[in-house]
Design an enzyme around this catalytic site. Sequence first.
Site, PDB file in Angstrom:
ATOM      1  N   ASN A 274      29.104  33.575  40.907  1.00 53.77           N
ATOM      2  CA  ASN A 274      30.291  32.956  41.512  1.00 53.77           C
ATOM      3  C   ASN A 274      30.979  33.881  42.517  1.00 53.77           C
ATOM      4  O   ASN A 274      32.141  33.696  42.840  1.00 53.77           O
ATOM      5  CB  ASN A 274      31.268  32.478  40.424  1.00 53.77           C
ATOM      6  CG  ASN A 274      31.640  33.591  39.451  1.00 53.77           C
ATOM      7  OD1 ASN A 274      31.368  34.759  39.710  1.00 53.77           O
ATOM      8  ND2 ASN A 274      32.270  33.227  38.346  1.00 53.77           N
TER       9      ASN A 274
ATOM     10  N   ARG B 169      41.223  40.900  38.693  1.00 49.65           N
ATOM     11  CA  ARG B 169      41.738  40.792  37.330  1.00 49.65           C
ATOM     12  C   ARG B 169      43.238  41.059  37.345  1.00 49.65           C
ATOM     13  O   ARG B 169      43.698  41.986  38.038  1.00 49.65           O
ATOM     14  CB  ARG B 169      41.056  41.804  36.389  1.00 49.65           C
ATOM     15  CG  ARG B 169      39.660  41.425  35.958  1.00 49.65           C
ATOM     16  CD  ARG B 169      39.611  40.136  35.115  1.00 49.65           C
ATOM     17  NE  ARG B 169      38.262  39.749  34.750  1.00 49.65           N
ATOM     18  CZ  ARG B 169      37.520  38.831  35.380  1.00 49.65           C
ATOM     19  NH1 ARG B 169      38.001  38.178  36.420  1.00 49.65           N
ATOM     20  NH2 ARG B 169      36.306  38.540  34.965  1.00 49.65           N
TER      21      ARG B 169
ATOM     22  N   GLN C 156      44.982  35.920  29.380  1.00 48.19           N
ATOM     23  CA  GLN C 156      44.668  34.550  29.748  1.00 48.19           C
ATOM     24  C   GLN C 156      44.359  33.744  28.503  1.00 48.19           C
ATOM     25  O   GLN C 156      43.488  34.169  27.746  1.00 48.19           O
ATOM     26  CB  GLN C 156      43.488  34.511  30.725  1.00 48.19           C
ATOM     27  CG  GLN C 156      43.868  35.068  32.091  1.00 48.19           C
ATOM     28  CD  GLN C 156      42.808  34.887  33.162  1.00 48.19           C
ATOM     29  OE1 GLN C 156      43.031  35.255  34.291  1.00 48.19           O
ATOM     30  NE2 GLN C 156      41.663  34.350  32.824  1.00 48.19           N
TER      31      GLN C 156
ATOM     32  N   HIS D  25      43.053  30.571  36.553  1.00 47.67           N
ATOM     33  CA  HIS D  25      41.811  31.277  36.890  1.00 47.67           C
ATOM     34  C   HIS D  25      40.680  30.266  37.141  1.00 47.67           C
ATOM     35  O   HIS D  25      39.991  29.851  36.220  1.00 47.67           O
ATOM     36  CB  HIS D  25      41.450  32.203  35.717  1.00 47.67           C
ATOM     37  CG  HIS D  25      40.363  33.178  36.032  1.00 47.67           C
ATOM     38  ND1 HIS D  25      40.093  34.265  35.237  1.00 47.67           N
ATOM     39  CD2 HIS D  25      39.469  33.243  37.041  1.00 47.67           C
ATOM     40  CE1 HIS D  25      39.092  34.944  35.751  1.00 47.67           C
ATOM     41  NE2 HIS D  25      38.687  34.333  36.840  1.00 47.67           N
TER      42      HIS D  25
HETATM   43  P1  NDP Z   1      30.373  43.953  42.267  1.00 43.85           P
HETATM   44  O1  NDP Z   1      29.887  44.748  41.137  1.00 43.85           O
HETATM   45  O2  NDP Z   1      29.409  43.428  43.276  1.00 43.85           O
HETATM   46  O3  NDP Z   1      31.481  44.757  43.083  1.00 43.85           O
HETATM   47  C1  NDP Z   1      32.457  45.516  42.494  1.00 43.85           C
HETATM   48  C2  NDP Z   1      32.804  46.618  43.465  1.00 43.85           C
HETATM   49  O4  NDP Z   1      33.968  47.295  42.989  1.00 43.85           O
HETATM   50  C3  NDP Z   1      31.705  47.651  43.599  1.00 43.85           C
HETATM   51  O5  NDP Z   1      31.427  47.839  44.977  1.00 43.85           O
HETATM   52  C4  NDP Z   1      32.342  48.877  42.967  1.00 43.85           C
HETATM   53  O6  NDP Z   1      31.959  50.077  43.518  1.00 43.85           O
HETATM   54  C5  NDP Z   1      33.791  48.646  43.276  1.00 43.85           C
HETATM   55  N1  NDP Z   1      34.684  49.484  42.490  1.00 43.85           N
HETATM   56  C6  NDP Z   1      34.632  49.782  41.180  1.00 43.85           C
HETATM   57  N2  NDP Z   1      35.644  50.595  40.840  1.00 43.85           N
HETATM   58  C7  NDP Z   1      36.349  50.826  41.965  1.00 43.85           C
HETATM   59  C8  NDP Z   1      37.476  51.604  42.268  1.00 43.85           C
HETATM   60  N3  NDP Z   1      38.077  52.339  41.319  1.00 43.85           N
HETATM   61  N4  NDP Z   1      37.940  51.606  43.541  1.00 43.85           N
HETATM   62  C9  NDP Z   1      37.316  50.906  44.504  1.00 43.85           C
HETATM   63  N5  NDP Z   1      36.216  50.149  44.282  1.00 43.85           N
HETATM   64  C10 NDP Z   1      35.746  50.116  43.022  1.00 43.85           C
HETATM   65  O7  NDP Z   1      31.200  42.738  41.638  1.00 43.85           O
HETATM   66  P2  NDP Z   1      31.708  41.403  42.318  1.00 43.85           P
HETATM   67  O8  NDP Z   1      32.130  41.695  43.699  1.00 43.85           O
HETATM   68  O9  NDP Z   1      30.750  40.284  42.096  1.00 43.85           O
HETATM   69  O10 NDP Z   1      32.970  41.112  41.368  1.00 43.85           O
HETATM   70  C11 NDP Z   1      34.063  42.002  41.357  1.00 43.85           C
HETATM   71  C12 NDP Z   1      35.066  41.581  40.311  1.00 43.85           C
HETATM   72  O11 NDP Z   1      35.646  40.340  40.670  1.00 43.85           O
HETATM   73  C13 NDP Z   1      34.484  41.314  38.904  1.00 43.85           C
HETATM   74  O12 NDP Z   1      34.300  42.499  38.182  1.00 43.85           O
HETATM   75  C14 NDP Z   1      35.543  40.439  38.302  1.00 43.85           C
HETATM   76  O13 NDP Z   1      36.550  41.220  37.727  1.00 43.85           O
HETATM   77  C15 NDP Z   1      36.106  39.689  39.502  1.00 43.85           C
HETATM   78  N6  NDP Z   1      35.645  38.295  39.507  1.00 43.85           N
HETATM   79  C16 NDP Z   1      36.590  37.308  39.464  1.00 43.85           C
HETATM   80  C17 NDP Z   1      36.211  35.991  39.409  1.00 43.85           C
HETATM   81  C18 NDP Z   1      37.230  34.891  39.435  1.00 43.85           C
HETATM   82  O14 NDP Z   1      36.901  33.759  39.067  1.00 43.85           O
HETATM   83  N7  NDP Z   1      38.449  35.146  39.845  1.00 43.85           N
HETATM   84  C19 NDP Z   1      34.799  35.595  39.330  1.00 43.85           C
HETATM   85  C20 NDP Z   1      33.879  36.710  39.523  1.00 43.85           C
HETATM   86  C21 NDP Z   1      34.309  38.009  39.539  1.00 43.85           C
HETATM   87  P3  NDP Z   1      30.501  50.698  43.446  1.00 43.85           P
HETATM   88  O15 NDP Z   1      29.601  49.669  42.822  1.00 43.85           O
HETATM   89  O16 NDP Z   1      30.228  50.971  44.892  1.00 43.85           O
HETATM   90  O17 NDP Z   1      30.626  51.877  42.592  1.00 43.85           O
END
Ligand code: NDP
Length: 400
Positions: A147, A285, A314, A333
């Site tokens: 998603n 989140r 939630q 959400h």
């Molecule tokens: P990804 O794993 O593709 O991306 C997460 C990114 O966050 C990675 O690039 C990671 O860095 C980065 N990251 C982690 N910690 C930090 C930090 N301290 N500072 C800056 N960047 C950081 O996940 P998605 O993009 O698919 O999803 C991200 C989040 O979105 C999920 O974990 C979830 O919480 C939320 N989400 C919400 C949904 C909704 O319905 N509202 C649905 C799906 C997801 P790197 O990997 O480069 O270390």
Amino acid sequence: MAKVICVLYDDPVSGYPRTYPRADLPRLEHYPDGQKLPTPQKIDFTPGALLGCVSGELGLRKFLESSGHKLVVTADKDGPGCVFEKELPDADIVISQPFWPAYLTAERIAKAPNLKLAITAGIGSDHVDLQAAMNRGITVAEVTWCNSVSVSEHAVMQILALVRNYIPSYDWVIKKGWNIADCAARSYDLEGMNVGTVAAGRIGLAVLKRLKPFDVKLHYTDKHRLPENVEKELGVTYHSNVESLARSCDVISIHCPLHPETDHMFNDVLLSKMKRGAYIVNTARGKICDRDAIVRALESGQLAGYAGDVWFPQPPPKDHPWRTMPHHGMTPHVSGTSLSAQARYAAGVREILECWITKRPIRNEYLIVDGGKLAGVGAHSYTAGNVTKGSDEAALFKKK
Ligand code: NDP
């Protein structure tokens, strides 16, 4: 035989739908980076049906019961004596959606000695105490990519809704008014603004790509930098820390996972470093933002608007201040649970279950915790620890 507990949100108040606005879903060949869509051997649902609610059962009942497993589906997940707590002690597998999270705290994990697998039907497994899961050797898996694009569309929609003052303008129509000045007094063009994302993972990058045609100045921060050619193509400026991003942007969209490093990242101190009148959209989140600091910043004018679809806990209690704070554009959400997304994550959950049952490895890109440590995507994007603390407050939703 395994016992599977599947915690899903309630059916619509008007009952399980008999018809849908559209006949079918567009067919996608693969995810944007080429990753394969879910590959279950079979599905027992019609893509486009409501699968994430109790009656939808993620389309799993026939498959699980015909292979001799027990499936319990419930929405009753919070507070002592809830169905989830009653069923947990002999459960082998828990499936939960972040939209209606079954908080798997250390206390609950301790009461579930058979629990071996926690599947997130979606993305974001922070509702599981990952440290406790590691300590107990429980595998945690989610349906990576399912998603991500859905959320990016919602984030862009909410950025535009805030900056252009869409919701109050819509309200004037419903109130039978024609109050142009009231609508225009807080309405701006996005064009030319500095817009940044916290994280440029699957969702963050999809947001940056979707914003580029709006002729904005793009920014991002992340733990790992994007490849040079991607940065160039987008014309996006990298910031090595979130403070630098905060100082530079008119709009920030948050897309990192919730883990100990990002818990309450947007607090009074960081908010005070942002430009006065900036906007935040948070579809990552709720707990990444300090609840009361956001309210204070909106009331003082430090923030011009806040939107998103994620809360903590939630469901949030009826008196959660984000329901009533000024200049917000919150939704429940929902961004990651469009009917399009549900078809993908229901298929992904089935794929994970098929692998588990037939003892085949789960795709590495679905893993968050495995073998007592962070694994797969979890090893890249998360840090060890627990962020479920305070989730018991979700029980207040029922009481108030
Ligand atoms: P990804 O794993 O593709 O991306 C997460 C990114 O966050 C990675 O690039 C990671 O860095 C980065 N990251 C982690 N910690 C930090 C930090 N301290 N500072 C800056 N960047 C950081 O996940 P998605 O993009 O698919 O999803 C991200 C989040 O979105 C999920 O974990 C979830 O919480 C939320 N989400 C919400 C949904 C909704 O319905 N509202 C649905 C799906 C997801 P790197 O990997 O480069 O270390």
